[in-house]
Enzyme design. Structure first.
Site, PDB file in Angstrom:
ATOM      1  N   PHE A  87     -35.624   2.890  18.535  1.00  0.00           N
ATOM      2  CA  PHE A  87     -34.306   3.534  18.438  1.00  0.00           C
ATOM      3  C   PHE A  87     -33.240   2.615  19.014  1.00  0.00           C
ATOM      4  CE2 PHE A  87     -36.360   5.179  22.264  1.00  0.00           C
ATOM      5  CZ  PHE A  87     -35.382   5.087  23.244  1.00  0.00           C
ATOM      6  N   ASP A 122     -20.036  -8.111  28.056  1.00  0.00           N
ATOM      7  CA  ASP A 122     -20.741  -6.851  27.834  1.00  0.00           C
ATOM      8  C   ASP A 122     -19.819  -5.632  27.849  1.00  0.00           C
ATOM      9  OD1 ASP A 122     -20.152  -7.009  30.528  1.00  0.00           O
ATOM     10  OD2 ASP A 122     -22.077  -6.203  31.190  1.00  0.00           O
ATOM     11  N   LYS A 178     -24.348   0.190  15.897  1.00  0.00           N
ATOM     12  CA  LYS A 178     -25.396   1.213  15.968  1.00  0.00           C
ATOM     13  C   LYS A 178     -25.816   1.645  14.563  1.00  0.00           C
ATOM     14  CE  LYS A 178     -23.454   4.185  18.799  1.00  0.00           C
ATOM     15  NZ  LYS A 178     -23.308   5.382  19.646  1.00  0.00           N
ATOM     16  N   THR A 180     -33.859   1.561  33.864  1.00  0.00           N
ATOM     17  CA  THR A 180     -33.034   2.754  34.076  1.00  0.00           C
ATOM     18  C   THR A 180     -33.207   3.291  35.489  1.00  0.00           C
ATOM     19  OG1 THR A 180     -33.196   3.340  31.733  1.00  0.00           O
ATOM     20  CG2 THR A 180     -32.551   5.086  33.241  1.00  0.00           C
ATOM     21  N   LYS A 201     -18.476  -0.234  28.159  1.00  0.00           N
ATOM     22  CA  LYS A 201     -18.536  -0.203  29.628  1.00  0.00           C
ATOM     23  C   LYS A 201     -17.460   0.733  30.185  1.00  0.00           C
ATOM     24  CE  LYS A 201     -19.608  -3.785  33.046  1.00  0.00           C
ATOM     25  NZ  LYS A 201     -21.055  -3.677  32.848  1.00  0.00           N
ATOM     26  N   GLU A 234     -22.815  -7.545  23.641  1.00  0.00           N
ATOM     27  CA  GLU A 234     -24.159  -7.920  24.099  1.00  0.00           C
ATOM     28  C   GLU A 234     -25.181  -6.976  23.474  1.00  0.00           C
ATOM     29  OE1 GLU A 234     -25.708  -9.319  28.293  1.00  0.00           O
ATOM     30  OE2 GLU A 234     -25.790  -7.132  28.208  1.00  0.00           O
TER      31      GLU A 234
END
Length: 204
Positions: free
Chosen positions: A42, A73, A21, A153, A48, A140
């Site tokens: 962004f 992932d 990030k 979403t 997970k 991922e």
């Protein structure tokens, strides 16, 4: 597994997400410092959740001793862009990075899933530095427009509510919403490209 065992297993993935990030957000800052429009709007990331991991282990028939090799992932980072064409700019930049190794790419932007889902998925190997030494972990990276992210979403929330059991009518409505999402992205790109051309012409 106990909570402590899970936390020990997932700690390198938490560190991976945190580092990625920071690094990927740095791309946006570099563009801004150069006075160039950034393709990165962004960046978000997550490890997970344990219940989701356990569910996927069962659904995909993955054994615990293969979790780090077969579950790509556990660590996930998402890069949002304003425009569809920016997705491929970001992907090209990721391909040139020396701090990650790209293992696989899946283009669900050009080749959307039957549900209407669109995003660009990249499976990477990332060398995270631990006190015990270097550990290469799978992660991922998803690259998508903000419009694609809104659809994904909401679809995820609906999927959770109905446990993936969609009626034919619901499936059609999701596809309709996906088609509208694609149209919105196309219109925004047309507006952006038109404005960019006008700006260039005015500066000549």
């Amino acid at each position: 597994m106990t909570q402590d065992e899970w936390e020990k297993l997932l700690q390198p993935y938490v560190q991976t997400v945190d580092e990625l990030k920071v690094k990927l957000r740095g791309m946006r800052q570099e563009f801004e410092l150069q006075g160039v429009q950034t393709p990165v709007e962004f960046v978000t990331g997550r490890v997970k959740a344990i219940p989701a991991i356990e569910e996927k282990l069962v659904r995909r028939h993955i054994s615990m001793d293969r979790i780090e090799q077969d579950m790509e992932d556990l660590a996930g980072v998402r890069i949002m862009t304003q425009f569809t064409e920016d997705i491929y700019r970001v992907v090209d930049m990721l391909r040139k990075r020396k701090d990650i190794v790209i293992l696989e790419e899946r283009d669900y932007v050009t080749n959307e899933k039957p549900s209407g889902y669109r995003s660009y998925h990249i499976v990477i190997e990332y060398p995270v530095q631990l006190i015990t030494g270097e550990k290469k972990v799978l992660a991922e990276i998803q690259v998508r427009t903000m419009q694609m992210n809104v659809w994904a979403t909401i679809e995820h929330a609906i999927n959770y509510k109905y446990d993936g059991e969609y009626s034919e009518e619901m499936q059609e409505k999701l596809k309709d919403a996906a088609a509208l999402s694609i149209k919105v992205d196309e219109l925004f790109s047309e507006l952006h490209n038109g404005l960019s051309e006008n700006s260039t012409n005015n500066n000549v």
